[in-house]
Design a protein around this motif. Structure first.
Motif, PDB file in Angstrom:
ATOM      1  N   ASP A  22       3.323  -1.068   5.543  1.00 25.62           N
ATOM      2  CA  ASP A  22       2.712  -2.386   5.678  1.00 25.62           C
ATOM      3  C   ASP A  22       3.578  -3.347   6.488  1.00 25.62           C
ATOM      4  OD1 ASP A  22       0.560  -1.511   4.141  1.00 25.62           O
ATOM      5  OD2 ASP A  22       1.469  -2.187   2.268  1.00 25.62           O
ATOM      6  N   GLY A  26       2.388  -5.075   9.909  1.00 27.80           N
ATOM      7  CA  GLY A  26       2.385  -6.537  10.016  1.00 27.80           C
ATOM      8  C   GLY A  26       3.198  -7.025  11.200  1.00 27.80           C
ATOM      9  N   ASN A  52       2.166   1.230   1.838  1.00 27.84           N
ATOM     10  CA  ASN A  52       1.008   1.734   2.577  1.00 27.84           C
ATOM     11  C   ASN A  52      -0.326   1.233   2.043  1.00 27.84           C
ATOM     12  OD1 ASN A  52       2.717   3.323   4.272  1.00 27.84           O
ATOM     13  ND2 ASN A  52       2.843   4.823   2.635  1.00 27.84           N
ATOM     14  N   ASP A  53      -0.358   0.011   1.529  1.00 24.53           N
ATOM     15  CA  ASP A  53      -1.601  -0.537   0.995  1.00 24.53           C
ATOM     16  C   ASP A  53      -2.670  -0.663   2.070  1.00 24.53           C
ATOM     17  OD1 ASP A  53      -0.597  -0.783  -1.606  1.00 24.53           O
ATOM     18  OD2 ASP A  53       0.324  -2.714  -1.132  1.00 24.53           O
ATOM     19  N   LEU A  54      -2.302  -1.155   3.235  1.00 26.07           N
ATOM     20  CA  LEU A  54      -3.273  -1.327   4.308  1.00 26.07           C
ATOM     21  C   LEU A  54      -3.831   0.019   4.759  1.00 26.07           C
ATOM     22  CD1 LEU A  54      -4.768  -3.210   6.238  1.00 26.07           C
ATOM     23  CD2 LEU A  54      -2.846  -2.958   7.815  1.00 26.07           C
ATOM     24  N   ARG A  87      -6.520 -11.750   8.962  1.00 29.73           N
ATOM     25  CA  ARG A  87      -5.113 -12.005   8.631  1.00 29.73           C
ATOM     26  C   ARG A  87      -4.912 -13.488   8.417  1.00 29.73           C
ATOM     27  NH1 ARG A  87      -1.166 -10.576  12.626  1.00 29.73           N
ATOM     28  NH2 ARG A  87       0.266 -10.500  10.892  1.00 29.73           N
TER      29      ARG A  87
END
Length: 115
Positions: A22, A26, A52-54, A87
């Protein structure tokens, strides 16, 4: 990534693959925004980070720890559909402390009232 992304400024559209988590994603997205490439860039994620949420939310999985999956992931990237990503950021600040209002004179009312 800023110097590398500048190479794509004249492309009408392009896809990049961010290999990381992430934080890496970002970082690259921030640089894409800084260069104004967000309308022409599509981004895929090879989940190699800790959170690794996204990547998980976008369907890339939670972790790629097997080199044999790399070819499958690259093929998946070629066929992938796009999703819009919203975002935003939150800014916080501490307001300066204010002194309490002065006590009222007895002439103006009850002097025992506390504010």
């Amino acid at each position: 990534p800023l110097a590398r992304l500048r190479l794509f400024q004249k492309f009408s559209t392009f896809r990049i693959l961010v290999c990381g988590g992430d934080g890496s994603v970002g970082w690259v997205l921030s640089e894409i925004d800084a260069l104004g490439l967000h309308k022409q860039c599509q981004l895929g994620v090879l989940p190699l980070g800790t959170g690794n949420d996204l990547a998980r939310v976008l369907g890339w999985g939670s972790l790629c720890d097997d080199d044999t999956q790399l070819l499958q992931i690259l093929e998946k990237l070629e066929r992938a559909t796009t999703k819009m990503l919203d975002r935003w950021s939150v800014l916080t600040y501490e307001a300066p402390k204010q002194s309490p209002p002065a006590a009222k004179d007895e002439e103006e009312g009850d002097a025992n009232i506390q504010v």
